[in-house]
Design a protein around this motif. Structure first.
Motif, PDB file in Angstrom:
ATOM      1  N   LEU A 194       0.836  -1.195   0.000  1.00  0.00           N
ATOM      2  CA  LEU A 194       0.000   0.000   0.000  1.00  0.00           C
ATOM      3  C   LEU A 194       0.872   1.246   0.000  1.00  0.00           C
ATOM      4  N   SER A 195       0.401   2.263  -0.714  1.00  0.00           N
ATOM      5  CA  SER A 195       1.112   3.534  -0.742  1.00  0.00           C
ATOM      6  C   SER A 195       0.890   4.278   0.568  1.00  0.00           C
ATOM      7  N   GLU A 196       1.663   5.330   0.760  1.00  0.00           N
ATOM      8  CA  GLU A 196       1.529   6.124   1.988  1.00  0.00           C
ATOM      9  C   GLU A 196       0.149   6.756   2.086  1.00  0.00           C
ATOM     10  N   GLY A 197      -0.442   7.112   0.943  1.00  0.00           N
ATOM     11  CA  GLY A 197      -1.780   7.696   0.963  1.00  0.00           C
ATOM     12  C   GLY A 197      -2.812   6.731   1.515  1.00  0.00           C
ATOM     13  N   SER A 198      -2.739   5.465   1.089  1.00  0.00           N
ATOM     14  CA  SER A 198      -3.680   4.460   1.598  1.00  0.00           C
ATOM     15  C   SER A 198      -3.460   4.201   3.084  1.00  0.00           C
ATOM     16  N   LYS A 199      -2.214   4.197   3.510  1.00  0.00           N
ATOM     17  CA  LYS A 199      -1.926   4.011   4.935  1.00  0.00           C
ATOM     18  C   LYS A 199      -2.509   5.149   5.767  1.00  0.00           C
ATOM     19  N   GLN A 200      -2.472   6.368   5.202  1.00  0.00           N
ATOM     20  CA  GLN A 200      -3.048   7.503   5.910  1.00  0.00           C
ATOM     21  C   GLN A 200      -4.569   7.383   5.974  1.00  0.00           C
ATOM     22  N   VAL A 201      -5.203   6.891   4.900  1.00  0.00           N
ATOM     23  CA  VAL A 201      -6.651   6.667   4.910  1.00  0.00           C
ATOM     24  C   VAL A 201      -7.019   5.664   5.993  1.00  0.00           C
ATOM     25  N   ILE A 202      -6.228   4.616   6.147  1.00  0.00           N
ATOM     26  CA  ILE A 202      -6.489   3.603   7.176  1.00  0.00           C
ATOM     27  C   ILE A 202      -6.368   4.198   8.573  1.00  0.00           C
ATOM     28  N   LYS A 203      -5.382   5.067   8.779  1.00  0.00           N
ATOM     29  CA  LYS A 203      -5.195   5.684  10.093  1.00  0.00           C
ATOM     30  C   LYS A 203      -6.377   6.565  10.487  1.00  0.00           C
ATOM     31  N   GLU A 204      -7.072   7.124   9.484  1.00  0.00           N
ATOM     32  CA  GLU A 204      -8.169   8.042   9.762  1.00  0.00           C
ATOM     33  C   GLU A 204      -9.488   7.330  10.043  1.00  0.00           C
ATOM     34  N   ILE A 205      -9.496   5.994  10.027  1.00  0.00           N
ATOM     35  CA  ILE A 205     -10.723   5.242  10.309  1.00  0.00           C
ATOM     36  C   ILE A 205     -11.053   5.347  11.796  1.00  0.00           C
ATOM     37  N   ASP A 206     -12.262   5.797  12.113  1.00  0.00           N
ATOM     38  CA  ASP A 206     -12.687   5.939  13.510  1.00  0.00           C
ATOM     39  C   ASP A 206     -13.512   4.743  13.976  1.00  0.00           C
ATOM     40  N   GLU A 207     -14.396   4.264  13.126  1.00  0.00           N
ATOM     41  CA  GLU A 207     -15.279   3.157  13.482  1.00  0.00           C
ATOM     42  C   GLU A 207     -14.952   1.942  12.610  1.00  0.00           C
ATOM     43  N   PRO A 208     -15.192   0.723  13.151  1.00  0.00           N
ATOM     44  CA  PRO A 208     -14.889  -0.493  12.380  1.00  0.00           C
ATOM     45  C   PRO A 208     -15.677  -0.547  11.068  1.00  0.00           C
ATOM     46  N   ILE A 209     -15.037  -1.078  10.044  1.00  0.00           N
ATOM     47  CA  ILE A 209     -15.643  -1.224   8.711  1.00  0.00           C
ATOM     48  C   ILE A 209     -15.532  -2.683   8.293  1.00  0.00           C
ATOM     49  N   ASN A 210     -16.627  -3.241   7.800  1.00  0.00           N
ATOM     50  CA  ASN A 210     -16.653  -4.612   7.295  1.00  0.00           C
ATOM     51  C   ASN A 210     -16.531  -4.600   5.774  1.00  0.00           C
ATOM     52  N   LEU A 211     -15.604  -5.400   5.270  1.00  0.00           N
ATOM     53  CA  LEU A 211     -15.408  -5.544   3.831  1.00  0.00           C
ATOM     54  C   LEU A 211     -15.870  -6.931   3.408  1.00  0.00           C
ATOM     55  N   TYR A 212     -16.746  -6.997   2.409  1.00  0.00           N
ATOM     56  CA  TYR A 212     -17.273  -8.256   1.904  1.00  0.00           C
ATOM     57  C   TYR A 212     -16.821  -8.421   0.444  1.00  0.00           C
TER      58      TYR A 212
END
Length: 633
Positions: free
Chosen positions: A44-62
């Motif tokens: 993952l690029s640094e941009g995607s890692k930053q998007v992940i850090k900004e997650i506040d609530e759990p997200i389910n991926l299907y």
């Protein structure tokens, strides 16, 4: 007996070490990744890692993939593995904030019903007409959902961007607030030329359907506080306060999309008023200079290669060098805004140049062809005949930048806030002098937003139906969507592909097909010549009144048949040689991979073994020499 015991003990120790290493790898090193691919496609690029850090609530991926129904689809299964590996990387780095569920929606199963409820696309591409799912659905704690209907392998370079955008939209579900500033009649109203009501421009109608939009005239003095994306269209006569507001908004991380024009042709009244004074032009020279770019608003681009065909007043068709359409060759295929677009039309473009001393980063999005010329605005505005433009055209053999993205460092255009500015109350302390987060997109034309350059309208039982024939609206929506995301999301660019094609095979195919086409052309040419010869002979026979084929005609027919047989044989030989070359290359690759590579590896191991066996012998001999010398002493 002792050797047997030692061997058994060694095997037991190796087994213990193996189990220990597996345990360490699974428990302690589970988050460690080593991506050895050329373009780091599994990281993952640094941009995607930053998007992940900004997650506040759990997200389910299907992740829905029809595993059983796609057993014989090797390429599709490989790409599905690529998608799943990347999603697993997201889950691993999210540390519990993302939960990945991999589902196989078999026919008539609950998983298939679930995929259908999410609105995923069931592509009928199976050998027996099975429905194949390969999409992603995601939900957050507020039961909001986002989907990627189908992962198209042709859009693989934007796979990471699409997944990161989906996660960002769920982690920050607030609507994007777009502020538009323009004096152009984009909202519709009464047409002063015809007296009839005009509808809103199509791009603006689409914008209102997607975002929370506020539209203002050029005479406002302050920007709305809740502005996520600022769109400036044909900026003219801005007050100092408004310029300062835009300056500070951009320097404090705001996203700005600017459309300027040396000669706007979509506002008929303004164009008529400015025709005698050099055109209806717009610019933001004060801000552009501080951002590190110059806009030439005194000249209009003429592009002979990209010129559009228009209908003249006499009913004919001619090419207009000022009305231009740019295709995939002039659009940046690596920028998410323009990557999937095919055609953008516009008129009287102006050009951008980067200031050499600028600290901002410059990335062109639209460029002209090299068959270009620049014409003075006043001359262009008064020249209504396209043939006169063509006669005055003299190519510069140079490509110009017509739209660009500016990011990075920039300085303020103001030393301090204006005296009557709303920020003046806080003095210099409330003034931002520089930034390294500039995020601006510039377009050198405003006519690309006008309906006549990209949509056709028709009345269908009282309802206006718009049919696009160019991608102008897609370009605008992509730009707003891209700027409306987070800085981390915007920083994600297209990535490489994991598929490694056999380029040598492709080269052989191209060369052989070129020969094949040459032979086909030769055949067609000889066929035409023979048919003409036959027609001449038949004409002579008709003049003579004879119905019997003459010896000359029979000879020509025989020659034709023999030529056709010979040339068809040569076509088969070319095709056979193509297959033979590809098969030969494949055999060489198999020989290298199956035989030569293992042999080289074995030889290398033998050499290493010999080296390591020689060293102990030398050490042992050296010890014996030392012992012998001591005994002799």
């Amino acid at each position: 007996m002792q050797n047997k015991f030692t061997s058994t003990l060694s095997i037991i120790l190796l087994a213990i070490i193996f189990v220990a290493l597996v345990f360490i790898n699974n428990q302690l090193l589970s988050t460690v990744r080593l991506d050895l691919t050329e373009n780091q496609v599994y990281s993952l690029s640094e941009g995607s890692k930053q998007v992940i850090k900004e997650i506040d609530e759990p997200i389910n991926l299907y992740f829905f993939f029809s595993d059983k129904a796609s057993k014989n689809m090797t390429s599709l299964r490989n790409y599905a593995n690529r998608v799943e590996s990347l999603l697993t990387e997201y889950e691993t780095l999210a540390a519990g904030k993302l939960k990945l569920h991999v589902l196989d929606p078999e026919a008539f199963s609950e998983q298939e019903d679930q995929a259908s409820q999410y609105g995923l696309t069931a592509a009928t591409i199976g050998a027996a007409g099975e429905s194949i799912y390969m999409g992603l659905a995601a939900t957050n704690s507020l039961d909001e959902q986002q989907t990627i209907a189908f992962f198209d392998p042709q859009k693989e370079s934007f796979l990471e961007y699409e997944i990161s955008k989906l996660i960002h939209q769920l982690s920050e579900p607030e609507p994007v607030n777009v502020t538009v500033i323009t004096d152009l009649p984009i909202t519709g109203g009464q047409n002063p030329m015809t007296g009839q009501p005009d509808p809103a421009w199509t791009f603006f109608s689409q914008l209102e359907q997607l975002y929370a939009v506020e539209n203002f005239a050029n005479d406002i003095s302050a920007l709305p506080e809740e502005t996520d994306v600022l769109v400036l269209i044909h900026p003219q006569n801005y007050s100092e306060n408004l310029l300062y507001e835009i300056d500070q908004y951009a320097l404090n991380g705001g996203k700005v999309l600017v459309f300027v024009d040396p000669h706007n042709e979509s506002d008929q009244m303004a164009m008529m008023a400015g025709a005698m004074t050099g055109g209806n032009t717009s610019n933001l020279e004060t801000l552009f200079t501080a951002w590190g770019v110059e806009f030439n608003h005194k000249q209009v681009l003429l592009d002979a290669m990209a010129g559009l065909d228009i209908r003249t007043q006499t009913g004919g068709v001619t090419r207009h060098f000022g009305f231009v359409g740019f295709n995939t060759e002039q659009l940046d295929r690596k920028d998410i805004v323009s990557a999937n677009l095919e055609l953008i039309n516009g008129a009287s473009f102006g050009i951008f140049n980067k200031i050499k001393t600028a600290g901002s980063q410059w990335k062109p999005i639209i460029q002209s062809s090299v068959n270009t010329d620049l014409m003075d605005v006043a001359t262009y505005a008064q020249t209504r005949d396209p043939d006169e433009l063509a006669a005055a055209y003299q190519t510069n053999n140079k490509s110009y930048v017509l739209a660009a993205r500016l990011t990075g460092k920039a300085n303020s255009s103001f030393e301090a806030p204006p005296e009557n500015s709303e920020i003046q109350g806080s003095g210099i302390e409330g003034h931002t002098q520089s930034t390294n987060k500039l995020n601006v997109m510039l377009v050198g034309d405003t006519d690309i937003l006008a309906d006549r350059f990209w949509v056709q309208q028709s009345n269908f039982f009282g309802e206006i139906i718009t049919t696009p024939f160019a991608n102008n609206g897609d370009f605008f929506n992509n730009a707003v969507e891209n700027l409306g995301g987070s800085d981390a999301l915007i920083s994600i660019r297209s990535r490489g592909t994991f598929a490694r094609p056999f380029t040598k095979v492709d080269e052989l195919t191209v060369v052989a097909e070129q020969k094949f086409r040459e032979q086909e052309q030769l055949l067609e040419q000889q066929l035409d010549e023979t048919e003409q010869q036959l027609m001449q002979l038949q004409g002579q026979s008709a003049q003579d009144g004879s119905l019997v084929i003459s010896p000359e005609q029979q000879t020509a027919i025989d020659q034709f048949m023999q030529q056709r047989i010979n040339i068809r044989k040569s076509l088969r030989d070319v095709r056979h040689q193509l297959d033979k070359d590809i098969e030969s290359l494949g055999n060489k690759l198999k020989l290298v991979n199956i035989a030569i590579a293992p042999i080289v590896l074995i030889l290398l191991l033998v050499v290493l073994r010999a080296i390591f066996r020689t060293k102990p012998k030398k050490v042992k001999a050296l010890k014996q020499d030392v012992v012998s010398s001591e005994q002799g002493a």
